[in-house]
Design a protein around this motif. Structure first.
Motif, PDB file in Angstrom:
ATOM      1  N   PRO A 133      -5.937   4.689 -72.527  1.00 10.36           N
ATOM      2  CA  PRO A 133      -4.544   4.670 -73.290  1.00 10.36           C
ATOM      3  C   PRO A 133      -4.470   3.218 -73.354  1.00 10.36           C
ATOM      4  N   PRO A 134      -3.552   2.795 -74.254  1.00  8.66           N
ATOM      5  CA  PRO A 134      -3.024   1.398 -74.329  1.00  8.66           C
ATOM      6  C   PRO A 134      -2.440   0.878 -73.045  1.00  8.66           C
ATOM      7  N   VAL A 135      -2.336  -0.479 -72.959  1.00 11.04           N
ATOM      8  CA  VAL A 135      -2.041  -1.019 -71.744  1.00 11.04           C
ATOM      9  C   VAL A 135      -0.714  -2.054 -72.353  1.00 11.04           C
ATOM     10  N   ASP A 136       0.521  -1.650 -71.234  1.00 13.58           N
ATOM     11  CA  ASP A 136       1.712  -2.497 -71.357  1.00 13.58           C
ATOM     12  C   ASP A 136       1.527  -3.577 -70.501  1.00 13.58           C
ATOM     13  N   TYR A 143       4.871  -4.070 -62.220  1.00 15.67           N
ATOM     14  CA  TYR A 143       4.032  -3.097 -61.141  1.00 15.67           C
ATOM     15  C   TYR A 143       3.556  -3.984 -60.203  1.00 15.67           C
ATOM     16  N   ALA A 144       3.040  -5.153 -60.646  1.00 11.49           N
ATOM     17  CA  ALA A 144       2.300  -6.017 -59.595  1.00 11.49           C
ATOM     18  C   ALA A 144       3.278  -6.702 -58.822  1.00 11.49           C
ATOM     19  N   LYS A 197       7.731   4.786 -72.672  1.00 14.28           N
ATOM     20  CA  LYS A 197       7.857   6.236 -72.930  1.00 14.28           C
ATOM     21  C   LYS A 197       6.603   6.819 -72.468  1.00 14.28           C
ATOM     22  N   PHE A 198       5.400   6.311 -72.724  1.00 12.24           N
ATOM     23  CA  PHE A 198       4.020   6.904 -72.083  1.00 12.24           C
ATOM     24  C   PHE A 198       3.593   6.394 -71.053  1.00 12.24           C
ATOM     25  N   LEU A 199       4.017   5.376 -70.539  1.00 13.43           N
ATOM     26  CA  LEU A 199       3.370   4.501 -69.372  1.00 13.43           C
ATOM     27  C   LEU A 199       4.316   4.447 -68.382  1.00 13.43           C
ATOM     28  N   SER A 200       3.953   4.822 -67.227  1.00 16.45           N
ATOM     29  CA  SER A 200       4.829   4.582 -65.792  1.00 16.45           C
ATOM     30  C   SER A 200       4.708   3.143 -65.240  1.00 16.45           C
ATOM     31  N   LEU A 203      -0.043   1.414 -67.301  1.00 13.33           N
ATOM     32  CA  LEU A 203      -1.464   1.956 -67.415  1.00 13.33           C
ATOM     33  C   LEU A 203      -1.412   3.404 -67.207  1.00 13.33           C
ATOM     34  N   HIS A 204      -0.833   3.729 -66.200  1.00  9.66           N
ATOM     35  CA  HIS A 204      -0.909   5.246 -65.946  1.00  9.66           C
ATOM     36  C   HIS A 204       0.207   6.172 -66.543  1.00  9.66           C
ATOM     37  N   LEU A 205       0.212   7.288 -66.785  1.00 14.24           N
ATOM     38  CA  LEU A 205       0.694   8.154 -67.911  1.00 14.24           C
ATOM     39  C   LEU A 205       2.275   8.814 -67.137  1.00 14.24           C
ATOM     40  N   THR A 206       3.246   8.692 -68.081  1.00 11.99           N
ATOM     41  CA  THR A 206       4.390   9.536 -67.718  1.00 11.99           C
ATOM     42  C   THR A 206       4.336  10.660 -68.014  1.00 11.99           C
ATOM     43  N   GLU A 207       5.287  11.740 -67.607  1.00 11.69           N
ATOM     44  CA  GLU A 207       5.213  13.011 -68.375  1.00 11.69           C
ATOM     45  C   GLU A 207       5.118  13.211 -69.672  1.00 11.69           C
TER      46      GLU A 207
END
Length: 254
Positions: A133-136, A143-144, A197-200, A203-207
Protein backbone atom coordinates in the motif's frame (compact mmCIF):
# COMPACT_ATOMS: atom_id res chain seq x y z
CA UNK A 1 -20.97 -35.47 -7.25
CA UNK A 2 -18.40 -35.40 -4.45
CA UNK A 3 -17.77 -32.00 -2.90
CA UNK A 4 -14.25 -30.82 -2.04
CA UNK A 5 -13.00 -28.00 0.15
CA UNK A 6 -9.81 -26.55 -1.36
CA UNK A 7 -7.74 -23.89 0.35
CA UNK A 8 -7.21 -20.22 -0.38
CA UNK A 9 -3.92 -19.12 1.19
CA UNK A 10 -3.00 -15.53 2.09
CA UNK A 11 0.82 -15.26 2.01
CA UNK A 12 2.52 -12.05 3.04
CA UNK A 13 3.90 -9.83 5.79
CA UNK A 14 2.23 -8.14 8.78
CA UNK A 15 -0.56 -6.69 6.64
CA UNK A 16 -1.54 -10.27 5.89
CA UNK A 17 -0.81 -11.51 9.41
CA UNK A 18 -3.22 -8.90 10.80
CA UNK A 19 -5.91 -9.65 8.22
CA UNK A 20 -7.97 -11.79 10.61
CA UNK A 21 -8.24 -9.06 13.22
CA UNK A 22 -11.71 -7.48 13.63
CA UNK A 23 -12.49 -5.71 10.37
CA UNK A 24 -9.57 -7.41 8.60
CA UNK A 25 -9.63 -8.27 4.91
CA UNK A 26 -8.83 -11.94 5.52
CA UNK A 27 -11.70 -12.32 7.98
CA UNK A 28 -14.03 -10.62 5.51
CA UNK A 29 -12.84 -12.96 2.76
CA UNK A 30 -13.47 -16.00 4.97
CA UNK A 31 -16.98 -14.69 5.61
CA UNK A 32 -17.61 -14.14 1.89
CA UNK A 33 -16.65 -17.73 1.11
CA UNK A 34 -18.08 -19.29 4.28
CA UNK A 35 -19.34 -22.85 3.70
CA UNK A 36 -18.66 -22.65 -0.02
CA UNK A 37 -17.49 -25.80 -1.81
CA UNK A 38 -16.85 -27.09 -5.30
CA UNK A 39 -17.38 -30.24 -7.29
CA UNK A 40 -14.36 -32.17 -8.53
CA UNK A 41 -15.14 -30.86 -12.01
CA UNK A 42 -14.43 -27.31 -10.75
CA UNK A 43 -11.13 -27.66 -8.92
CA UNK A 44 -10.55 -23.92 -8.71
CA UNK A 45 -13.55 -23.20 -6.49
CA UNK A 46 -12.50 -22.46 -2.91
CA UNK A 47 -13.86 -22.46 0.62
CA UNK A 48 -11.26 -22.41 3.41
CA UNK A 49 -9.23 -19.21 3.81
CA UNK A 50 -5.86 -19.75 5.52
CA UNK A 51 -3.58 -16.97 6.75
CA UNK A 52 0.16 -17.35 6.32
CA UNK A 53 1.31 -13.84 7.21
CA UNK A 54 4.69 -13.10 8.79
CA UNK A 55 5.14 -9.69 10.36
CA UNK A 56 8.37 -7.92 9.43
CA UNK A 57 9.24 -10.34 6.61
CA UNK A 58 10.53 -9.25 3.23
CA UNK A 59 10.61 -11.31 0.03
CA UNK A 60 14.17 -12.49 0.71
CA UNK A 61 13.13 -14.14 3.97
CA UNK A 62 9.85 -15.37 2.49
CA UNK A 63 11.76 -17.60 0.09
CA UNK A 64 12.87 -19.73 3.04
CA UNK A 65 9.24 -20.47 3.86
CA UNK A 66 8.16 -21.82 0.50
CA UNK A 67 9.05 -25.48 0.97
CA UNK A 68 7.50 -25.45 4.44
CA UNK A 69 4.23 -23.83 3.40
CA UNK A 70 3.85 -25.07 -0.17
CA UNK A 71 5.42 -28.49 -0.52
CA UNK A 72 6.06 -29.62 -4.08
CA UNK A 73 4.94 -33.11 -3.03
CA UNK A 74 1.60 -31.91 -1.69
CA UNK A 75 -1.27 -33.92 -3.18
CA UNK A 76 -3.82 -31.16 -2.52
CA UNK A 77 -2.21 -27.80 -3.36
CA UNK A 78 -4.09 -24.56 -2.67
CA UNK A 79 -6.66 -23.43 -5.18
CA UNK A 80 -5.48 -19.82 -4.93
CA UNK A 81 -2.73 -17.84 -3.22
CA UNK A 82 -2.29 -14.10 -2.67
CA UNK A 83 1.31 -12.85 -2.51
CA UNK A 84 1.38 -9.57 -0.56
CA UNK A 85 4.95 -8.39 0.09
CA UNK A 86 6.89 -5.19 -0.49
CA UNK A 87 6.18 -2.87 2.43
CA UNK A 88 9.29 -4.13 4.23
CA UNK A 89 11.44 -4.60 1.12
CA UNK A 90 10.96 -0.86 0.49
CA UNK A 91 12.51 0.20 3.82
CA UNK A 92 15.28 2.75 3.25
CA UNK A 93 18.97 2.23 3.89
CA UNK A 94 20.34 4.36 6.71
CA UNK A 95 16.98 4.48 8.49
CA UNK A 96 15.58 2.51 11.42
CA UNK A 97 14.22 -0.40 9.36
CA UNK A 98 17.16 -0.88 6.99
CA UNK A 99 17.64 -4.55 8.00
CA UNK A 100 14.42 -5.29 6.08
CA UNK A 101 15.59 -3.54 2.92
CA UNK A 102 15.74 -5.55 -0.30
CA UNK A 103 17.06 -3.96 -3.53
CA UNK A 104 14.36 -3.21 -6.08
CA UNK A 105 15.63 -5.66 -8.71
CA UNK A 106 15.97 -8.44 -6.14
CA UNK A 107 12.44 -7.78 -4.89
CA UNK A 108 11.05 -8.41 -8.36
CA UNK A 109 13.11 -11.57 -8.82
CA UNK A 110 12.11 -12.87 -5.39
CA UNK A 111 8.45 -12.44 -6.32
CA UNK A 112 9.17 -14.28 -9.56
CA UNK A 113 10.69 -17.18 -7.58
CA UNK A 114 7.66 -17.34 -5.30
CA UNK A 115 5.27 -17.46 -8.25
CA UNK A 116 7.42 -20.10 -9.99
CA UNK A 117 7.42 -22.29 -6.88
CA UNK A 118 3.65 -22.09 -6.55
CA UNK A 119 3.15 -22.94 -10.21
CA UNK A 120 5.46 -25.94 -9.75
CA UNK A 121 3.16 -27.08 -6.96
CA UNK A 122 0.29 -26.90 -9.42
CA UNK A 123 -0.16 -25.07 -12.68
CA UNK A 124 -3.82 -24.70 -11.73
CA UNK A 125 -3.18 -22.44 -8.70
CA UNK A 126 -4.61 -18.97 -9.15
CA UNK A 127 -1.72 -16.72 -8.06
CA UNK A 128 -2.59 -13.11 -7.21
CA UNK A 129 0.09 -10.46 -6.64
CA UNK A 130 -0.74 -7.50 -4.39
CA UNK A 131 1.46 -4.40 -4.33
CA UNK A 132 2.41 -2.76 -1.04
CA UNK A 133 0.00 0.00 0.00
CA UNK A 134 1.06 3.65 -0.15
CA UNK A 135 2.96 5.16 2.77
CA UNK A 136 1.83 8.19 4.77
CA UNK A 137 5.21 9.58 5.78
CA UNK A 138 3.76 12.03 8.29
CA UNK A 139 1.75 9.21 9.81
CA UNK A 140 4.90 7.12 10.16
CA UNK A 141 6.67 9.97 11.96
CA UNK A 142 3.70 10.43 14.30
CA UNK A 143 3.68 6.71 15.03
CA UNK A 144 7.44 6.71 15.72
CA UNK A 145 7.07 9.60 18.16
CA UNK A 146 4.26 7.78 19.97
CA UNK A 147 6.50 4.73 20.43
CA UNK A 148 9.98 6.20 20.84
CA UNK A 149 9.26 9.73 22.02
CA UNK A 150 12.16 12.15 21.60
CA UNK A 151 14.40 9.30 20.40
CA UNK A 152 12.34 8.88 17.24
CA UNK A 153 14.14 9.70 13.99
CA UNK A 154 12.93 12.79 12.17
CA UNK A 155 13.19 11.05 8.80
CA UNK A 156 10.64 8.29 8.06
CA UNK A 157 12.03 4.80 7.47
CA UNK A 158 9.90 4.51 4.32
CA UNK A 159 8.73 7.00 1.71
CA UNK A 160 5.72 6.82 -0.56
CA UNK A 161 7.72 7.48 -3.71
CA UNK A 162 10.16 4.67 -2.99
CA UNK A 163 7.36 2.25 -2.13
CA UNK A 164 5.73 3.23 -5.41
CA UNK A 165 8.79 2.00 -7.28
CA UNK A 166 8.37 -1.42 -5.66
CA UNK A 167 4.65 -1.41 -6.46
CA UNK A 168 5.43 -0.76 -10.12
CA UNK A 169 7.84 -3.69 -10.22
CA UNK A 170 5.12 -5.92 -8.79
CA UNK A 171 2.65 -4.77 -11.46
CA UNK A 172 5.25 -5.21 -14.20
CA UNK A 173 6.04 -8.76 -13.10
CA UNK A 174 2.36 -9.69 -13.09
CA UNK A 175 2.08 -8.51 -16.69
CA UNK A 176 5.17 -10.50 -17.65
CA UNK A 177 3.78 -13.66 -16.06
CA UNK A 178 0.19 -13.05 -17.18
CA UNK A 179 -1.23 -13.31 -13.68
CA UNK A 180 -3.60 -10.92 -11.87
CA UNK A 181 -2.25 -8.09 -9.74
CA UNK A 182 -3.97 -5.71 -7.34
CA UNK A 183 -2.23 -2.33 -7.54
CA UNK A 184 -3.10 -1.26 -4.02
CA UNK A 185 -0.54 1.55 -4.05
CA UNK A 186 -2.36 3.29 -6.90
CA UNK A 187 -5.90 2.29 -5.94
CA UNK A 188 -5.80 3.77 -2.45
CA UNK A 189 -4.36 7.08 -3.62
CA UNK A 190 -7.39 7.63 -5.83
CA UNK A 191 -9.31 8.58 -2.67
CA UNK A 192 -8.89 12.01 -1.13
CA UNK A 193 -7.60 11.76 2.44
CA UNK A 194 -6.30 8.21 1.93
CA UNK A 195 -3.52 8.82 4.44
CA UNK A 196 -5.78 8.65 7.49
CA UNK A 197 -8.77 6.93 5.92
CA UNK A 198 -6.90 3.78 4.87
CA UNK A 199 -3.77 3.72 7.07
CA UNK A 200 -3.68 3.42 10.86
CA UNK A 201 0.00 4.28 11.41
CA UNK A 202 1.09 5.43 8.01
CA UNK A 203 1.65 1.83 6.85
CA UNK A 204 -0.81 -0.72 8.24
CA UNK A 205 -4.49 -0.74 7.35
CA UNK A 206 -7.52 0.75 9.02
CA UNK A 207 -10.87 -1.03 8.77
CA UNK A 208 -11.60 1.05 5.68
CA UNK A 209 -8.23 0.10 4.20
CA UNK A 210 -8.94 -3.57 4.85
CA UNK A 211 -12.28 -3.16 3.09
CA UNK A 212 -10.47 -1.92 -0.03
CA UNK A 213 -8.24 -5.01 -0.08
CA UNK A 214 -11.22 -7.32 0.48
CA UNK A 215 -13.18 -5.72 -2.36
CA UNK A 216 -10.24 -5.93 -4.75
CA UNK A 217 -9.44 -9.56 -3.89
CA UNK A 218 -13.07 -10.62 -4.31
CA UNK A 219 -13.14 -8.89 -7.70
CA UNK A 220 -10.03 -10.76 -8.86
CA UNK A 221 -11.49 -14.06 -7.67
CA UNK A 222 -14.76 -13.31 -9.43
CA UNK A 223 -12.90 -12.51 -12.64
CA UNK A 224 -11.10 -15.83 -12.20
CA UNK A 225 -14.41 -17.74 -12.13
CA UNK A 226 -14.43 -17.92 -8.33
CA UNK A 227 -17.67 -16.05 -7.73
CA UNK A 228 -18.89 -16.86 -4.23
CA UNK A 229 -22.58 -16.45 -5.08
CA UNK A 230 -22.31 -19.12 -7.77
CA UNK A 231 -20.83 -21.72 -5.43
CA UNK A 232 -23.02 -24.22 -3.55
CA UNK A 233 -23.05 -24.63 0.22
CA UNK A 234 -21.28 -27.64 1.70
CA UNK A 235 -24.41 -29.08 3.41
CA UNK A 236 -28.15 -28.38 3.21
CA UNK A 237 -29.53 -25.10 4.52
CA UNK A 238 -31.38 -25.65 7.78
CA UNK A 239 -34.67 -24.75 6.08
CA UNK A 240 -34.28 -27.82 3.85
CA UNK A 241 -34.07 -30.22 6.80
CA UNK A 242 -37.28 -32.09 7.74
CA UNK A 243 -37.35 -32.21 11.54
CA UNK A 244 -39.16 -35.58 11.44
CA UNK A 245 -36.84 -37.13 8.85
CA UNK A 246 -33.57 -35.13 8.90
CA UNK A 247 -31.65 -37.96 7.25
CA UNK A 248 -33.43 -37.31 3.94
CA UNK A 249 -31.71 -33.94 3.54
CA UNK A 250 -28.32 -35.66 3.64
CA UNK A 251 -29.05 -38.46 1.19
CA UNK A 252 -26.94 -38.38 -2.02
CA UNK A 253 -28.67 -36.58 -4.86
CA UNK A 254 -29.26 -38.75 -7.91
Amino acid sequence: MEKVRPQFVLFGDSITQQSFRPGGWGAALANTYSRKVSSLSLPHQLADVIVRGYGGYNTRWALFLLNHLFSLSCTAPPAAVTIFFGANDAALLGRTSERQYVPLEEYKENLRKIVKHLKECSAMILVVLITPPPVDEQGRKEYARSVYGEKAMELPERTNDNTGAYARQCVELAKELHIPCIDLWSKMQETTGWQKKFLSDGLHLTEEGNAVVHEEVVQVLTDGHLRAEAMPYDFPHHSEIDSDHPEKAFEPKS
